[in-house]
Design an enzyme around this catalytic site. Structure first.
Site, PDB file in Angstrom:
ATOM      1  N   HIS A  34      37.764  46.644  42.770  1.00  0.00           N
ATOM      2  CA  HIS A  34      39.385  46.328  42.715  1.00  0.00           C
ATOM      3  C   HIS A  34      40.191  46.667  43.546  1.00  0.00           C
ATOM      4  O   HIS A  34      41.429  46.306  43.692  1.00  0.00           O
ATOM      5  CB  HIS A  34      39.695  47.220  41.474  1.00  0.00           C
ATOM      6  N   ARG A  51      28.562  68.724  27.543  1.00  0.00           N
ATOM      7  CA  ARG A  51      28.643  69.320  26.076  1.00  0.00           C
ATOM      8  C   ARG A  51      28.928  70.918  26.386  1.00  0.00           C
ATOM      9  O   ARG A  51      28.098  71.453  27.201  1.00  0.00           O
ATOM     10  CB  ARG A  51      27.004  69.226  25.833  1.00  0.00           C
ATOM     11  N   HIS A  81      38.482  38.459  32.262  1.00  0.00           N
ATOM     12  CA  HIS A  81      38.162  39.630  33.111  1.00  0.00           C
ATOM     13  C   HIS A  81      36.722  39.379  33.790  1.00  0.00           C
ATOM     14  O   HIS A  81      35.713  39.319  33.011  1.00  0.00           O
ATOM     15  CB  HIS A  81      38.173  40.917  32.493  1.00  0.00           C
ATOM     16  N   CYS A  91      21.124  65.683  25.624  1.00  0.00           N
ATOM     17  CA  CYS A  91      21.244  66.860  24.516  1.00  0.00           C
ATOM     18  C   CYS A  91      20.203  66.502  23.366  1.00  0.00           C
ATOM     19  O   CYS A  91      20.110  65.376  23.020  1.00  0.00           O
ATOM     20  CB  CYS A  91      22.754  66.692  24.121  1.00  0.00           C
ATOM     21  N   TYR A 141      18.896  74.421  17.955  1.00  0.00           N
ATOM     22  CA  TYR A 141      17.935  73.680  19.076  1.00  0.00           C
ATOM     23  C   TYR A 141      16.430  73.818  18.569  1.00  0.00           C
ATOM     24  O   TYR A 141      15.803  74.103  19.550  1.00  0.00           O
ATOM     25  CB  TYR A 141      18.234  74.084  20.414  1.00  0.00           C
TER      26      TYR A 141
HETATM   27  C1  HEM Z   1      35.600  43.070  38.396  1.00  0.00           C
HETATM   28  C2  HEM Z   1      40.245  42.747  37.622  1.00  0.00           C
HETATM   29  C3  HEM Z   1      40.282  46.359  34.535  1.00  0.00           C
HETATM   30  C4  HEM Z   1      35.435  46.946  35.733  1.00  0.00           C
HETATM   31  C5  HEM Z   1      36.915  42.360  38.426  1.00  0.00           C
HETATM   32  C6  HEM Z   1      37.434  41.325  39.119  1.00  0.00           C
HETATM   33  C7  HEM Z   1      38.769  41.338  39.057  1.00  0.00           C
HETATM   34  C8  HEM Z   1      39.126  42.438  37.999  1.00  0.00           C
HETATM   35  C9  HEM Z   1      39.612  40.235  39.683  1.00  0.00           C
HETATM   36  C10 HEM Z   1      36.308  40.626  40.273  1.00  0.00           C
HETATM   37  C11 HEM Z   1      36.693  41.187  41.694  1.00  0.00           C
HETATM   38  C12 HEM Z   1      35.640  40.563  42.710  1.00  0.00           C
HETATM   39  O1  HEM Z   1      34.600  40.130  42.312  1.00  0.00           O
HETATM   40  O2  HEM Z   1      36.272  40.142  43.800  1.00  0.00           O
HETATM   41  C13 HEM Z   1      40.749  43.545  36.741  1.00  0.00           C
HETATM   42  C14 HEM Z   1      41.882  43.803  36.302  1.00  0.00           C
HETATM   43  C15 HEM Z   1      41.845  44.913  35.379  1.00  0.00           C
HETATM   44  C16 HEM Z   1      40.709  45.270  35.461  1.00  0.00           C
HETATM   45  C17 HEM Z   1      43.299  42.882  36.745  1.00  0.00           C
HETATM   46  C18 HEM Z   1      43.163  45.457  34.538  1.00  0.00           C
HETATM   47  C19 HEM Z   1      44.057  44.591  34.214  1.00  0.00           C
HETATM   48  C20 HEM Z   1      39.025  47.133  34.700  1.00  0.00           C
HETATM   49  C21 HEM Z   1      38.498  48.095  33.968  1.00  0.00           C
HETATM   50  C22 HEM Z   1      37.095  48.228  34.356  1.00  0.00           C
HETATM   51  C23 HEM Z   1      36.790  47.136  35.117  1.00  0.00           C
HETATM   52  C24 HEM Z   1      39.215  49.039  33.190  1.00  0.00           C
HETATM   53  C25 HEM Z   1      36.050  49.198  34.000  1.00  0.00           C
HETATM   54  C26 HEM Z   1      36.182  50.235  33.096  1.00  0.00           C
HETATM   55  C27 HEM Z   1      35.027  45.763  36.429  1.00  0.00           C
HETATM   56  C28 HEM Z   1      33.611  45.588  36.817  1.00  0.00           C
HETATM   57  C29 HEM Z   1      33.821  44.393  37.603  1.00  0.00           C
HETATM   58  C30 HEM Z   1      35.090  44.011  37.509  1.00  0.00           C
HETATM   59  C31 HEM Z   1      32.672  46.507  36.677  1.00  0.00           C
HETATM   60  C32 HEM Z   1      32.612  43.758  38.308  1.00  0.00           C
HETATM   61  C33 HEM Z   1      31.909  42.773  37.527  1.00  0.00           C
HETATM   62  C34 HEM Z   1      30.757  42.145  38.341  1.00  0.00           C
HETATM   63  O3  HEM Z   1      30.445  42.860  39.167  1.00  0.00           O
HETATM   64  O4  HEM Z   1      30.409  41.127  37.926  1.00  0.00           O
HETATM   65  N1  HEM Z   1      37.909  43.129  37.541  1.00  0.00           N
HETATM   66  N2  HEM Z   1      39.964  44.554  36.274  1.00  0.00           N
HETATM   67  N3  HEM Z   1      37.793  46.277  35.423  1.00  0.00           N
HETATM   68  N4  HEM Z   1      35.824  44.856  36.824  1.00  0.00           N
HETATM   69 FE1  HEM Z   1      37.895  44.663  36.500  1.00  0.00          FE
HETATM   70  N1  MTE Z   2      25.635  76.223  29.720  1.00  0.00           N
HETATM   71  C1  MTE Z   2      26.686  77.110  29.301  1.00  0.00           C
HETATM   72  N2  MTE Z   2      26.770  78.250  30.130  1.00  0.00           N
HETATM   73  N3  MTE Z   2      27.287  76.767  28.274  1.00  0.00           N
HETATM   74  C2  MTE Z   2      27.091  75.670  27.358  1.00  0.00           C
HETATM   75  O1  MTE Z   2      27.874  75.575  26.711  1.00  0.00           O
HETATM   76  N4  MTE Z   2      25.523  73.774  27.117  1.00  0.00           N
HETATM   77  C3  MTE Z   2      24.269  73.292  27.025  1.00  0.00           C
HETATM   78  C4  MTE Z   2      23.792  73.026  28.456  1.00  0.00           C
HETATM   79  N5  MTE Z   2      24.506  74.139  29.253  1.00  0.00           N
HETATM   80  C5  MTE Z   2      26.028  74.828  27.863  1.00  0.00           C
HETATM   81  C6  MTE Z   2      25.336  75.197  28.904  1.00  0.00           C
HETATM   82  C7  MTE Z   2      23.910  72.088  26.454  1.00  0.00           C
HETATM   83  S1  MTE Z   2      23.867  72.134  24.846  1.00  0.00           S
HETATM   84  C8  MTE Z   2      23.942  70.947  27.231  1.00  0.00           C
HETATM   85  S2  MTE Z   2      23.295  69.551  26.443  1.00  0.00           S
HETATM   86  C9  MTE Z   2      23.926  70.788  28.558  1.00  0.00           C
HETATM   87  O2  MTE Z   2      24.304  72.079  28.935  1.00  0.00           O
HETATM   88  C10 MTE Z   2      25.169  69.809  29.073  1.00  0.00           C
HETATM   89  O3  MTE Z   2      25.262  69.484  30.300  1.00  0.00           O
HETATM   90  P1  MTE Z   2      26.605  68.812  30.960  1.00  0.00           P
HETATM   91  O4  MTE Z   2      27.706  69.190  30.049  1.00  0.00           O
HETATM   92  O5  MTE Z   2      26.639  69.033  32.165  1.00  0.00           O
HETATM   93  O6  MTE Z   2      26.233  67.278  30.418  1.00  0.00           O
END
Ligand code: HEM
Ligand code: MTE
Length: 467
Positions: free
Chosen positions: A65, A139, A40, A186, A322
């Protein structure tokens, strides 16, 4: 033509490790991508976040993607379809106060489901300077209220002789719109490291109870001024009440000093937008407080009421939580009135890549992470060590340059270096310095406290090198 094999979501979910094979779904199609994980382009660990479930929520974050060649590549791994008979509509269990909570992104690492508390995984946390809304840490202390934007009103209690306001969303939009990039952290971020020293009370946050967004809304000082408030009493506090409440009707509440609220340079917001979108429900829809440089607990979500009082908010979360204490204070001896409520947070940094326990290749290595300090203090340096703190390298700081005393957002950082030949393991450490030359403590034990807050010791990650 033969019909493709059908699988249940449960069967797909049982395939999420190298031993069982790694399956994912896109639409109704099922793919076995076991062979592709190591190939990947975005790295194996990111792909693994989607293992056993749908790709859509992840691909929505990474638009790279949305290209024909990615779909063609995936098509080669197709093994079947999801069983259509499985799609029974979920029944709404109305007696559960959490039944109406919103849907969440599957990448989030959940620390507690009800109330919902979750953090983005390290491999996504520092991928973007601005954290995408769906993976911003959450949170919540209570169920998420479901508020109608049309009937929503924000009550601003006026001073004696002044005027109380009942503001609709439309009224709030009429104030000048102010935008600011702010990191929220937090007080319990990195609590899990304190737990390793000695048990504490609280959720087991790892390094992800921190995120950054571009917030927009009305400035609190403008709204308070319209109600007739002035910065007359320097000892006064602005109290905030949320519209989330427990079964006894007690709402979440917190306060900040009036002096901060009235200072236009402090940029305290009544925010109605997060990264150009209306606030997501988990983050306070339709209005929350954003207090740059201050602990997350004061950024009250689902804001219902604002008042200026001679004392701090009487809320449990202001007075009985806190706050920081000495490591010697325990639950029998703690006197919550003896310590100030946490407002500005201390200097913080953590490593997000590589991760603790990971095995990495010898040669070039990239170490990545974040650094942030409270009160608008800018991060001026991040030091990284590969040998447990004997020698140090300065990391490259990425992200926006920010005005002095108003560095509200984190810096992401990275260090590209090579692993010294013959090394079998690395003890990677990071520590940051802010512009007041505040530094992080080297170990956790001396800052341990019974509630596990303010955990900001040097972050340490141990990795193995493949021979
Ligand atoms: C890049 C395939 C799942 C994050 C890519 C690229 C391919 C690909 C082909 C290159 C695209 C290009 O540059 O044209 C896949 C396939 C997946 C998968 C087949 C599942 C089976 C995921 C997931 C994530 C992810 C789940 C994030 C949680 C990324 C990122 C890049 C990337 C961040 C960019 C990397 C860079 O900029 O160098 N993927 N991907 N991918 N993928 Fe996936
Ligand atoms: N405001 C309400 N009304 N109720 C909550 O439980 N949690 C606080 C704050 N504001 C809370 C809240 C706490 S402890 C944190 S760290 C931040 O919201 C988290 O914000 P987020 O959930 O947007 O990241």
């Amino acid at each position: 033509q033969e019909s493709p094999p059908l699988y249940t979501k449960e069967e797909v979910y049982s395939h999420r490790s190298p031993e069982t094979g790694i399956w994912v779904t896109l639409g109704s199609e099922v793919f076995d991508v076991t062979e592709f994980v190591g190939l990947h382009p975005g790295g194996p660990s990111k792909l693994m976040l989607a293992a056993g479930g749908p790709l859509e929520p992840f691909w929505a974050l990474y638009a790279v993607h949305n290209q024909p060649h990615v779909r063609e590549l995936l098509a080669q791994y197709k093994i079947g379809e999801l069983n259509p008979e499985e799609n029974v509509p979920p029944t709404l269990e109305t007696s559960d106060p959490y039944a109406d909570d919103p849907m969440r992104h599957p990448a989030l690492k959940v620390n507690s489901q009800c109330p919902f508390n979750a953090e983005p995984p390290p491999e996504l946390l520092t991928e973007n300077y601005i954290t995408p809304n769906p993976i911003f840490f959450t949170r919540n202390h209570l169920p998420v209220p479901n508020l109608d934007p049309d009937t929503y009103r924000l009550h601003i209690v006026g001073p004696p002789g002044g005027q109380s306001l009942s503001l609709s969303l439309g009224d709030l939009y009429k104030f000048p719109k102010h935008e600011v990039t702010v990191t929220l952290q937090c007080a319990g971020n990195r609590r899990s490291e304190m737990t390793r020293v000695k048990e504490v009370k609280g959720l087991e946050w790892r390094t992800g109870a921190i995120s950054t967004a571009r917030w927009a809304g009305a400035r609190l000082c403008d709204v308070l001024a319209q109600a007739g408030h002035q910065l007359s009493e320097t000892e006064a506090h602005v109290c905030f009440e949320g519209l989330d409440s427990d079964p006894t009707g007690t709402a979440y509440g917190a306060s900040i000093p009036l002096a901060r609220a009235m200072d236009p340079e402090a940029e305290v917001l009544l925010a109605y937008e997060m990264n150009g979108q209306p606030l997501p429900r988990d983050h306070g829809f339709p209005v929350r407080v954003v207090v740059p440089g201050v602990v997350g607990a004061r950024h009250v979500k689902w804001l219902g009421r604002v008042s200026v009082e001679p004392e701090e908010s009487c809320s449990h979360w202001q007075r009985r939580d806190y706050k920081g204490f000495s490591p010697s204070v325990d639950w029998d001896t703690v006197d919550f009135d003896s310590a100030p409520s946490i407002q500005e947070l201390p200097i913080q940094s953590a490593i997000t890549e590589p991760q603790d326990g990971e095995t990495i290749e010898p040669g070039e290595i990239t170490v990545k992470g974040y650094a942030w300090s409270g009160g608008g203090r800018a991060v001026i340096r991040v030091d990284v060590s590969l040998d447990g703190g004997l020698t140090w390298h300065a990391a490259d700081l990425d992200g926006e340059e920010q005005p002095p005393r108003k560095a509200w957002a984190w810096r992401l950082w990275q260090l590209q270096t090579s692993v010294p030949a013959g090394q079998k393991e690395l003890n990677i450490v990071c520590k940051a310095v802010d512009d007041s030359y505040n530094v992080q403590p080297d170990t956790v034990a001396p800052i341990w406290n019974l509630r596990g807050v303010l955990s900001n010791a040097w972050h340490r990650v141990h990795v193995h090198i493949t021979p």
